[in-house]
Design an enzyme around this catalytic site. Structure first.
Site, PDB file in Angstrom:
ATOM      1  N   GLU A 272       0.849  -1.198   0.000  1.00 36.08           N
ATOM      2  CA  GLU A 272       0.000   0.000   0.000  1.00 36.08           C
ATOM      3  C   GLU A 272       0.880   1.241   0.000  1.00 36.08           C
ATOM      4  O   GLU A 272       1.883   1.294   0.711  1.00 36.08           O
ATOM      5  CB  GLU A 272      -0.892   0.076   1.251  1.00 36.08           C
ATOM      6  CG  GLU A 272      -1.994  -0.946   1.351  1.00 36.08           C
ATOM      7  CD  GLU A 272      -2.831  -0.745   2.615  1.00 36.08           C
ATOM      8  OE1 GLU A 272      -2.702   0.333   3.250  1.00 36.08           O
ATOM      9  OE2 GLU A 272      -3.590  -1.660   2.979  1.00 36.08           O
ATOM     10  N   GLU A 326     -13.678   5.742  -0.189  1.00 33.47           N
ATOM     11  CA  GLU A 326     -14.562   4.802   0.510  1.00 33.47           C
ATOM     12  C   GLU A 326     -15.288   5.542   1.639  1.00 33.47           C
ATOM     13  O   GLU A 326     -14.702   5.838   2.682  1.00 33.47           O
ATOM     14  CB  GLU A 326     -13.760   3.626   1.062  1.00 33.47           C
ATOM     15  CG  GLU A 326     -13.079   2.812  -0.031  1.00 33.47           C
ATOM     16  CD  GLU A 326     -12.146   1.762   0.523  1.00 33.47           C
ATOM     17  OE1 GLU A 326     -12.647   0.736   1.037  1.00 33.47           O
ATOM     18  OE2 GLU A 326     -10.914   1.955   0.462  1.00 33.47           O
ATOM     19  N   LYS A 329     -15.399   4.208   5.548  1.00 31.72           N
ATOM     20  CA  LYS A 329     -14.194   3.828   6.302  1.00 31.72           C
ATOM     21  C   LYS A 329     -14.180   4.553   7.644  1.00 31.72           C
ATOM     22  O   LYS A 329     -14.432   5.761   7.718  1.00 31.72           O
ATOM     23  CB  LYS A 329     -12.925   4.161   5.519  1.00 31.72           C
ATOM     24  CG  LYS A 329     -12.633   3.201   4.390  1.00 31.72           C
ATOM     25  CD  LYS A 329     -11.159   3.154   4.028  1.00 31.72           C
ATOM     26  CE  LYS A 329     -10.391   2.368   5.065  1.00 31.72           C
ATOM     27  NZ  LYS A 329      -8.980   2.161   4.671  1.00 31.72           N
ATOM     28  N   GLU A 335      -9.110   8.959   5.809  1.00 29.12           N
ATOM     29  CA  GLU A 335      -9.263   7.548   5.440  1.00 29.12           C
ATOM     30  C   GLU A 335     -10.281   7.349   4.329  1.00 29.12           C
ATOM     31  O   GLU A 335     -10.229   6.367   3.588  1.00 29.12           O
ATOM     32  CB  GLU A 335      -9.674   6.724   6.661  1.00 29.12           C
ATOM     33  CG  GLU A 335      -8.585   6.533   7.687  1.00 29.12           C
ATOM     34  CD  GLU A 335      -7.470   5.622   7.196  1.00 29.12           C
ATOM     35  OE1 GLU A 335      -7.743   4.737   6.356  1.00 29.12           O
ATOM     36  OE2 GLU A 335      -6.318   5.790   7.631  1.00 29.12           O
TER      37      GLU A 335
END
Length: 396
Positions: A272, A326, A329, A335
């Site tokens: 990541e 997203e 999250k 995030e």
């Protein structure tokens, strides 16, 4: 009696070498150098079939998902995209104890989809070590071993890689890069994992985030150093190496820790890395401009297919985080905003990709390829215009 066929010593030799090496061949779970993480903690994402269309249009050939959802795996059938599926952390204690459960998982979530879906790896948990759950840390190696043994019994161990991704929490220190070592309290868990990974030729996966480093200390870290922009860089006195970006420095810190632990030949692969485009007021650097700059320059760096100052011959391969923003999250606002694409399939900001639908960001930045193509076509466009004019003159 027919004449004897001539011997082919070079071919025979190659066959012998292949046979001898077969037991130690490592899985080639990565095409090129660029991959992406397809997280789905959201309630507004496109269907998996549309996501595959998006990935193919962007020519992204390597994808990691954080589970083994059958609808997602099925959508990748026939796509040619290399897929890593994951066993979430909550299952590790079970698969550490019950080998038959690990076998059932592999049969149902991997073997059942091969070879039509190119499942090339299984990630066992994510960022387990250095967390707050000691029982989970103790279960990680056993779960990895049981999943690998299941693959071996199914004769898939040379086709599907077994790995786990770590965070920077496994390090005692990481600056300067050459001084990086693993935490003593983590080595009790890491040593068997490293030995196992070395034996099966699996890379060491690390989640690397210059964004998080900058966010934690913006007063002392040059934002240009974190974003691959021109800067004075950092000098490592021990090795004499110079670093002009934090990404390479963090990778070499990992190589230094592996070398200190006795594994100098293990490949480091980035599971990541990314930059958030929005965050809370106290999250320094979380802007669209910085996210675009980081991901654009990161892509350029990966496409060069080069190594790092400490490991120049070891080509860097990375999975970018993340494919989509997203909206569900947990944690700080940042995030939710790591996506290169918005939930509707449009691009969050342009780094050379095309979305499923037009976006205002698409006109902000042309890719280098587009610019070259425009420059190459310009003189021919002029010639074509002259030809049309001449034809019109003679036909009037």
């Amino acid at each position: 009696m027919p004449a004897a066929r001539p011997r082919r010593p070079l071919l025979d030799c190659c066959l012998v070498i292949v046979i001898l090496l077969h037991g130690t061949m490592n899985v080639q779970a990565f095409i090129g150098t660029y991959g992406i993480n397809y997280g789905r903690i959201a309630d507004n994402l496109p269907p998996p079939e549309s996501v595959v269309t998006l990935l193919k249009a962007a020519k992204i050939k390597n994808v990691r998902i954080y589970d083994a959802d059958h609808s997602v795996i099925h959508a990748f059938k026939g796509s040619g995209i290399e897929l890593i599926v994951s066993i979430p952390n909550e299952h590790l204690k079970d698969y550490n104890v019950y080998e038959d459960h690990a076998m059932s998982w592999v049969k149902e979530n991997v073997e059942a989809f091969l070879p039509d879906t190119h499942i090339k790896g299984i990630a066992i948990g994510n960022e387990v070590l250095g967390g707050s759950d000691q029982e989970l840390e103790e279960a990680l190696f056993g779960a990895m071993k049981n999943v690998y043994n299941a693959l071996k019994r199914l004769q898939l161990e040379d086709k599907v890689e077994v790995s786990t991704a770590h965070s920077a929490a496994v390090f005692a220190n990481s600056f300067p890069p050459s001084y990086c070592t693993f935490r003593e309290d983590m080595l009790v868990y890491l040593k068997p994992i490293l030995e196992f990974s070395s034996r099966i030729n699996s890379p060491f996966y690390i989640n690397t985030y210059p964004f998080l480093a900058y966010k934690s200390d913006p007063e002392h870290i040059d934002i240009k150093y974190a974003l691959f922009q021109p800067n004075s860089g950092v000098h490592d006195a021990k090795t004499g190496l110079h670093y002009d970006n934090m990404f390479d420095a963090q990778i070499d810190a990992t190589y230094a820790a592996l070398e200190a632990a006795g594994y100098p030949n293990m490949e480091v692969r980035i599971s990541e890395t990314g930059w958030s485009s929005s965050g809370d007021e106290n999250e320094a650097g979380a802007t669209v401009q910085n996210a675009r700059m980081y991901n654009y320059n990161l892509r350029k760096r990966l496409l060069k297919k080069k190594g790092t100052p400490f490991r120049p011959k070891m080509v860097v391969k990375a999975y970018v985080f993340a494919l989509f923003n997203e909206n569900l999250k947990p944690g700080p606002s940042s995030e939710k905003h790591f996506g290169i694409f918005n939930a509707d399939g449009s691009i969050s900001y342009s780094i050379g990709f095309t979305g499923l639908r037009p976006s205002s960001a698409s006109s902000q930045l042309l890719s280098l390829k587009d610019l070259r193509r425009q420059r190459w076509l310009a003189p021919y466009t002029i010639v074509l215009a002259y030809c049309v004019a001449i034809i019109l003159v003679f036909t009037i």
